[in-house]
Design an enzyme around this catalytic site. Structure first.
Site, short mmCIF file in Angstrom:
data_model
loop_
_atom_site.label_atom_id
_atom_site.label_comp_id
_atom_site.label_asym_id
_atom_site.label_seq_id
_atom_site.Cartn_x
_atom_site.Cartn_y
_atom_site.Cartn_z
N THR A 49 0.83 -1.20 0.00
CA THR A 49 0.00 0.00 0.00
C THR A 49 0.86 1.25 0.00
O THR A 49 0.45 2.30 -0.51
CB THR A 49 -0.95 0.00 1.22
OG1 THR A 49 -1.62 -1.27 1.26
CG2 THR A 49 -1.98 1.11 1.14
N TYR A 111 7.57 -12.29 -9.47
CA TYR A 111 8.08 -12.58 -10.82
C TYR A 111 9.00 -13.80 -10.89
O TYR A 111 8.86 -14.63 -11.78
CB TYR A 111 8.78 -11.37 -11.47
CG TYR A 111 9.14 -11.64 -12.92
CD1 TYR A 111 8.16 -11.58 -13.90
CD2 TYR A 111 10.42 -12.00 -13.29
CE1 TYR A 111 8.45 -11.87 -15.22
CE2 TYR A 111 10.73 -12.30 -14.62
CZ TYR A 111 9.73 -12.23 -15.58
OH TYR A 111 10.03 -12.53 -16.88
N TYR A 137 4.72 -12.54 4.35
CA TYR A 137 3.57 -11.93 3.67
C TYR A 137 3.24 -12.73 2.43
O TYR A 137 4.01 -12.77 1.47
CB TYR A 137 3.92 -10.47 3.34
CG TYR A 137 2.85 -9.68 2.62
CD1 TYR A 137 1.53 -10.09 2.54
CD2 TYR A 137 3.18 -8.47 2.02
CE1 TYR A 137 0.57 -9.35 1.88
CE2 TYR A 137 2.23 -7.70 1.37
CZ TYR A 137 0.92 -8.15 1.30
OH TYR A 137 -0.03 -7.41 0.65
N ARG A 142 -0.72 -11.04 -6.16
CA ARG A 142 0.20 -9.97 -6.56
C ARG A 142 1.55 -10.49 -7.01
O ARG A 142 2.21 -9.86 -7.83
CB ARG A 142 0.44 -9.00 -5.39
CG ARG A 142 -0.78 -8.33 -4.80
CD ARG A 142 -1.35 -7.24 -5.69
NE ARG A 142 -0.49 -6.11 -5.86
CZ ARG A 142 -0.82 -4.85 -5.56
NH1 ARG A 142 -2.00 -4.59 -5.00
NH2 ARG A 142 -0.02 -3.85 -5.80
N LYS A 165 1.28 -12.64 7.46
CA LYS A 165 0.20 -11.81 6.91
C LYS A 165 -0.38 -12.61 5.76
O LYS A 165 0.26 -12.79 4.72
CB LYS A 165 0.70 -10.45 6.42
CG LYS A 165 -0.40 -9.62 5.78
CD LYS A 165 0.10 -8.31 5.17
CE LYS A 165 -1.04 -7.56 4.50
NZ LYS A 165 -0.58 -6.33 3.81
N ILE A 207 -3.57 -6.61 9.12
CA ILE A 207 -2.75 -5.56 8.50
C ILE A 207 -3.61 -5.01 7.39
O ILE A 207 -3.86 -5.68 6.38
CB ILE A 207 -1.40 -6.10 8.01
CG1 ILE A 207 -0.59 -6.61 9.21
CG2 ILE A 207 -0.63 -5.02 7.25
CD1 ILE A 207 0.73 -7.26 8.86
#
Length: 295
Positions: A49, A111, A137, A142, A165, A207
């Site tokens: 973010t 990636y 995380y 993503r 997370k 989070i």
């Protein structure tokens, strides 16, 4: 939940105010102060973010340094230090430890498409180099790679790996992870629409993106749960769902930047390849925000 969680409740995955000249540190300081005044439990700096992936190295370190100085021990401070380059993640992690951060948020490498063996070796390498606890995380939508429950179990005994997370969106896998790691790792929701389901599995909090604009309410939703008001916390989760959905109708942090700009905290400015919110989506978001008295 472990006996000593990194934080309990709500942490804001904080935006980084940007403009054509770079990071706007005056606005950044005001956002940090407002979050703390509103009672947030922890702040995450330069994560997804916070557009950490498009901050250059100098900016990333400057943002981390500014934020830790501004937070000044008032709340738990967590640094986003993940990268698809493990050596760079180690370098950022060491720097953030030296600055005084309480913990590191380390995203899976994007990636590269690492195997589970590669993830284990990467996280062990970063954890070995860290003097502070790591929050792993997992956000496969993503990054293109997900952490399997068995991988969490393999990492759970490392002394510097303390929490997760979890933003994979798959509640069944999160339940499996909770069963495998027990009280060795705390689980934080990485999705604002799944806070209560994850708390019900013994999670330690969230989070949050939502808490950029609603820190008090996000903290209260968690607090109600921990104080035994499960019905009240579940009602808040459901009542906030339309706004949460609007905040994720385009790629994060596109909508939350528009929301924070509407509240006067920053410019509605993102770095390419992210672009500003589509007008029809923004109009719906602002309408919902008005309904909650935010603007």
């Amino acid at each position: 939940m472990t006996k000593n969680p990194i934080f309990k409740g709500a942490a804001t995955a904080l935006i980084t105010p940007l403009d054509e000249n770079g990071v706007n540190f005056e606005q950044f300081g005001k956002v940090i102060d407002w979050q703390i005044e509103k009672g947030i439990d922890a702040l995450v700096i330069a994560g997804t973010t916070g557009e950490g992936s498009t901050l250059d190295d100098g900016e990333h370190r400057e943002v981390l340094r500014f934020a830790i100085d501004r937070i000044a021990g008032r709340v738990t401070a967590i640094a986003g230090t993940g990268s698809n380059d493990t050596a760079y993640a180690v370098s950022l992690t060491k720097a953030a430890c030296h600055m005084g951060y309480d913990a590191m948020l380390v995203v899976t490498p994007y990636y590269n498409k690492a195997t589970q063996k590669g993830l284990i070796k990467m996280y062990e390498t970063i954890a070995d180099a860290s003097t502070k606890p790591l929050i792993l995380y997992n956000v496969p939508s993503r990054t293109g790679v997900g952490i399997e429950p068995s991988t969490y179990a393999a990492l759970a005994d490392h002394e510097n790996i303390k929490a997760i997370k979890e933003a994979n969106g798959n509640i069944s896998k999160i339940v499996e992870t909770a069963a495998l790691v027990g009280d060795k790792l705390d689980i934080y929701s990485g999705n604002d629409d799944q806070v209560i389901p994850i708390l019900s599995m013994g999670g330690a909090g969230v989070i949050s993106v939502l808490s950029n604009i609603m820190p008090e309410e996000t903290v209260l939703m968690c607090r109600k749960w921990f104080e035994g008001d499960m019905e009240g916390s579940a009602k808040m989760q459901k009542d906030l769902l339309p706004l949460i959905n609007a905040l994720f109708c385009e790629t994060n942090p596109i909508p939350v930047k528009a929301a924070m700009a509407a509240m006067g905290f920053c410019e509605n400015y993102l770095r390419l390849p992210l672009t500003c919110m589509e007008p029809e989506h923004e109009a719906k978001l602002l309408e919902l925000m008005k309904g909650h008295g935010l603007i």
